[in-house]
Design an enzyme around this catalytic site. Structure first.
Site, PDB file in Angstrom:
ATOM      1  N   ASP A   1      22.388  32.494  32.400  1.00 23.75           N
ATOM      2  CA  ASP A   1      23.648  32.447  33.145  1.00 23.75           C
ATOM      3  C   ASP A   1      23.925  30.983  33.478  1.00 23.75           C
ATOM      4  O   ASP A   1      23.287  30.402  34.355  1.00 23.75           O
ATOM      5  CB  ASP A   1      23.507  33.302  34.413  1.00 23.75           C
ATOM      6  CG  ASP A   1      24.701  33.166  35.355  1.00 23.75           C
ATOM      7  OD1 ASP A   1      25.583  32.327  35.093  1.00 23.75           O
ATOM      8  OD2 ASP A   1      24.730  33.898  36.358  1.00 23.75           O
TER       9      ASP A   1
ATOM     10  N   GLN B   1      26.642  27.872  36.806  1.00 24.89           N
ATOM     11  CA  GLN B   1      26.498  26.709  37.695  1.00 24.89           C
ATOM     12  C   GLN B   1      25.861  25.502  37.008  1.00 24.89           C
ATOM     13  O   GLN B   1      25.589  24.497  37.664  1.00 24.89           O
ATOM     14  CB  GLN B   1      25.669  27.095  38.936  1.00 24.89           C
ATOM     15  CG  GLN B   1      26.291  28.178  39.791  1.00 24.89           C
ATOM     16  CD  GLN B   1      27.585  27.741  40.487  1.00 24.89           C
ATOM     17  OE1 GLN B   1      27.871  26.553  40.609  1.00 24.89           O
ATOM     18  NE2 GLN B   1      28.378  28.706  40.931  1.00 24.89           N
TER      19      GLN B   1
ATOM     20  N   LYS C   1      34.992  27.305  36.505  1.00 22.71           N
ATOM     21  CA  LYS C   1      34.003  26.508  37.250  1.00 22.71           C
ATOM     22  C   LYS C   1      33.790  25.140  36.595  1.00 22.71           C
ATOM     23  O   LYS C   1      33.095  24.290  37.143  1.00 22.71           O
ATOM     24  CB  LYS C   1      32.676  27.262  37.342  1.00 22.71           C
ATOM     25  CG  LYS C   1      32.778  28.509  38.234  1.00 22.71           C
ATOM     26  CD  LYS C   1      31.420  29.068  38.535  1.00 22.71           C
ATOM     27  CE  LYS C   1      31.457  30.505  39.003  1.00 22.71           C
ATOM     28  NZ  LYS C   1      31.823  30.638  40.424  1.00 22.71           N
TER      29      LYS C   1
ATOM     30  N   CYS D   1      27.338  36.145  47.048  1.00 20.35           N
ATOM     31  CA  CYS D   1      27.080  37.123  45.977  1.00 20.35           C
ATOM     32  C   CYS D   1      25.620  37.093  45.542  1.00 20.35           C
ATOM     33  O   CYS D   1      25.310  37.198  44.338  1.00 20.35           O
ATOM     34  CB  CYS D   1      27.985  36.910  44.760  1.00 20.35           C
ATOM     35  SG  CYS D   1      29.706  37.125  45.130  1.00 20.35           S
TER      36      CYS D   1
HETATM   37  N1  PLP Z   1      26.644  33.541  38.015  1.00 23.11           N
HETATM   38  C1  PLP Z   1      26.558  32.545  38.905  1.00 23.11           C
HETATM   39  C2  PLP Z   1      25.274  31.786  39.048  1.00 23.11           C
HETATM   40  C3  PLP Z   1      27.666  32.220  39.679  1.00 23.11           C
HETATM   41  O1  PLP Z   1      27.587  31.232  40.580  1.00 23.11           O
HETATM   42  C4  PLP Z   1      28.878  32.945  39.498  1.00 23.11           C
HETATM   43  C5  PLP Z   1      30.057  32.672  40.337  1.00 23.11           C
HETATM   44  O2  PLP Z   1      29.968  32.184  41.433  1.00 23.11           O
HETATM   45  C6  PLP Z   1      28.904  33.964  38.553  1.00 23.11           C
HETATM   46  C7  PLP Z   1      27.774  34.213  37.827  1.00 23.11           C
HETATM   47  C8  PLP Z   1      30.136  34.771  38.312  1.00 23.11           C
HETATM   48  O3  PLP Z   1      31.135  33.975  37.746  1.00 23.11           O
HETATM   49  P1  PLP Z   1      32.613  34.560  37.533  1.00 23.11           P
HETATM   50  O4  PLP Z   1      33.039  35.130  38.854  1.00 23.11           O
HETATM   51  O5  PLP Z   1      33.403  33.388  37.103  1.00 23.11           O
HETATM   52  O6  PLP Z   1      32.518  35.618  36.477  1.00 23.11           O
END
Ligand code: PLP
Length: 404
Positions: free
Chosen positions: A199, A202, A225, A363
């Protein structure tokens, strides 16, 4: 030469005020602001080149298709994928992980098989696997971490069993800022014959990423992002893997031939791109990647590293400051609490001073449980933030602290 004044001038929103105070935008982990170049590319396409892609013989459709496919090539180059067949456009990180969870679990896993994730995952790298766990009897195993916010790699190694089918981990934690040693972790997984999804939500905005050097099997991120538009993101997958997976959604674009008796599917990457893609969004994303590439990802990383080091030092001068996440390798995110002040109160009062930070569980509720807290205040920096803004944050916190 990193000309911060020139860079800030590219982002018109940074010039605005909030409650009569200059905006100090420190919520880049949630989303980043957009440079003029990205907004203008989007406007320009709507004004001059808008037509649906891939299906048209007419001039505009062909031009829009060329732009869209050129954007795919820009993404390929940015992460050094082997081929554009490996670049699937999605709505963002969340959709990329859901796509992979659904198709991988459907085709590669059986009840009792295991996926390894970590304590510090965002909900979007937990819940998609849980949905599969409920539907298909798949088991989640979780890598623990120490109090500094570093994953315990010995424990990680011990989690592998003959039933492990996939590892899915964040490159950089959105709460702790920990930069996980994904290259090493991928090598460990591969030694067990297990592929890895990273993932990169970040990491992509903050450091150079080379998917081949990492040997990642899958790598996902969001456009918004990394200074691009909302609603567009990427799933990178090694071609061999993507070939093995079934389509995610059905519809136009993803088919080769449809009859009521039998449908055959399109080649990669279109097999995973049902329906009209966000071709305007992909143009914006490509412009954003061009923008950060022109500055240089190494240069951005060094600038943000210095800024985060400075911010950490200044924040630690504040009495009652508790910083969560003090790993050796750390990105430009600082989560903290001050004394007994509730994170929500601190965030709300900072907002009144024009300072935008995020508060809450970010989250990552299982991580909050591990830390024994309900939430934090999080300052997350981008390529346009300055030491003066860090000073404003520190002064703001001090002011709030004195009110309590
Ligand atoms: N994974 C990480 C580590 C994140 O920080 C985020 C969003 O804050 C996501 C996944 C989800 O990203 P998105 O809401 O753009 O799909």
């Amino acid at each position: 030469m990193y000309d911060i004044h020139q860079i800030r001038a590219d982002f018109p929103i940074l010039g605005r005020t909030v409650y009569g105070k200059p905006l100090v935008y420190l919520d880049n982990g949630a989303t980043t602001q957009k440079p003029r170049q990205v907004v203008e590319a989007i406007t320009n396409e709507y004004y001059n080149t808008n037509a649906n892609v891939h299906r048209g013989v007419h001039f505009l459709s062909q031009q829009a298709t060329e732009l869209h496919e050129a954007s795919r090539e820009t993404v390929r180059r940015f992460i050094n994928a082997r081929s554009t067949n490996e670049i699937v456009f999605t709505r963002g990180t969340t959709e990329s992980i859901n796509l992979l969870a659904a198709t991988f679990c459907q085709s590669q896993m059986q009840a009792g098989d295991e996926v390894i994730i970590s304590t510090m995952e965002h909900h979007s790298n937990i819940v998609p696997w849980q949905l599969q766990a409920t539907q298909r009897g798949i088991v989640l195993r979780v890598i623990p971490m120490d109090d500094r916010g570093e994953l315990l790699l010995d424990e990680y190694e011990r989690l592998f069993t003959p039933k492990t089918k996939l590892v899915s981990i964040a490159h950089v934690s959105n709460v702790l800022g920990t930069v996980n040693p994904v290259k090493e972790m991928i090598a460990t997984a591969h030694a067990h014959g297990v592929p890895v999804l990273v993932d990169g939500a970040q990491s992509i905005p903050h450091m150079p990423v080379d998917v081949q050097a990492l040997d990642a099997d899958f790598y996902v991120f969001s456009g918004h992002k990394v200074y691009g538009p909302t609603g567009v993101g990427v799933l990178y997958g090694k071609e061999d893997w993507l070939d093995k997976l079934p389509p995610y959604q059905g519809g136009g674009e993803m088919i080769q031939h449809v009859s009521f008796e039998k449908t055959t599917f399109n080649e990669l990457p279109f097999k995973f791109e049902a329906g009209t893609p966000d071709y305007i969004g992909t143009t914006g994303l490509a412009k954003a990647l061009d923008y950060v590439s022109a500055l240089g990802m190494d240069t951005i990383a060094a600038y943000e590293h210095e800024l985060t080091r400075y911010a950490t030092r200044r924040l630690k001068e504040i009495p009652g400051m508790r910083i969560f996440g003090e790993s050796e390798q750390k990105g430009s995110v600082i989560s903290f609490l001050v004394g007994n002040i509730h994170h929500f109160d601190l965030g709300t009062l900072l907002d009144r001073l024009g300072i935008a930070v995020r508060t809450g569980h970010h989250c990552a509720q299982p991580l909050m449980t591990r830390l024994g807290i309900e939430g934090t205040v999080r300052a997350s920096f981008g390529l346009y933030n300055t030491k003066e803004e860090v000073d404003a944050l520190v002064a703001g916190i001090d002011r709030v602290r004195k009110m309590f």
